[in-house]
Design an enzyme around this catalytic site. Sequence first.
Site, PDB file in Angstrom:
ATOM      1  CG  ASP A  54       1.337  37.790  27.001  1.00 27.24           C
ATOM      2  OD1 ASP A  54       0.772  38.335  27.970  1.00 27.24           O
ATOM      3  OD2 ASP A  54       2.387  37.134  27.112  1.00 27.24           O
ATOM      4  CB  THR A 165       9.158  37.583  27.177  1.00 26.59           C
ATOM      5  OG1 THR A 165       8.116  38.512  26.821  1.00 26.59           O
ATOM      6  CG2 THR A 165      10.047  38.222  28.229  1.00 26.59           C
TER       7      THR A 165
END
Length: 263
Positions: A54, A165
Site C-alpha cells: 500500500d 483502513t
Amino acid sequence: MSDKILIVANMANNLAMDAAEQIHNKYNSNLYDAWDLGESVDFDYKLAVVFGGDGTMLRTAHYIGDSKIPILGINYGHLGFLTNKSTKTILEDALNGKLSEEHRSHLHITITTDTETQDLIAMNEVCVRRGESGRIVDFSININDEHVCDLRSDGIIGASATGSTAYALAAGGPLVAPTFKGIIVVPLSPHTLNSRPLVTDVDDKVKFDFCKDTETLVVNIDGANIPFKGKLLHVDVQTDKNETILLRTDEDNFYRRVSKVFF
C-alpha cells in the site's frame, strides 16, 4: 491515449522487483523505483502498474495526481488493501478493460501557520499530533464554520474512505466503503470519555484549530512529515475534486477484503 505502461516497484522487495522486470522486458515500458518518482516521470501513459504494498501504491498515486491514469496494484506487501493478488492474466485484463474501476477521493489539505500557507493532497489522511515534548494537544474542531467541540488529546486525524483502513482504523475509526466521499475525523487518545469519531458529508469543510496550543506540533500526510515554518494555527480539510482510479479484479471486492484482513 498513449499505449505506454508505467511500471513502479518497491525495489527493496526482491520479489516485487523480479516481477516488475519481467513486465518491463515484455512490454519495453518505463520502470521506476517508487522512491525515485519525480519530475522525470511524464503522464503520457495508458496504465500504471505497481508492484509492492500500500505504501508503494500511495507514493505512485501522489505522483500521478489528477492525470486520471488508472493504477493496477499487484500485492507484494503486507496488508495490500489497495492492491490485487497476482494472476496470469491480470495485466492483459487491465489493458483490455476487463477490470473494475474504483474511484478513490482525495483530501485537500490547507496548513496555515503565522508565517505561511501550504496546500497539499492526501489519499489516506492528514494527522496532526504532539511533538517532541510529548505534551497533550489543545485544539477545537469546526465543521462548516460551526464549532463542534474542544478537545485535549495526542492529536487528530482527518481521513478519506481510503484512509479508513489505515491510521484512522488503528485509532478507533470506522471502516468505510471506498465510494464514500466525505471526511472521517478521529481523535488520537482523547483525554475524555465523551469523544467519538465523526463522519462528514462530501461538501463539508473541516477545520482543526490549534491557535490556543503552545506546543510544537507535527503534521503528517499519508505517513510523511510535512515541514512548516512558524506556529501552526489551523489545518483545513475538505474533499478534493480529483480522484485516483484503482483497477480491481472481481474477486477483490471491498467487503471480501475487509472480512479476510480484519476479522
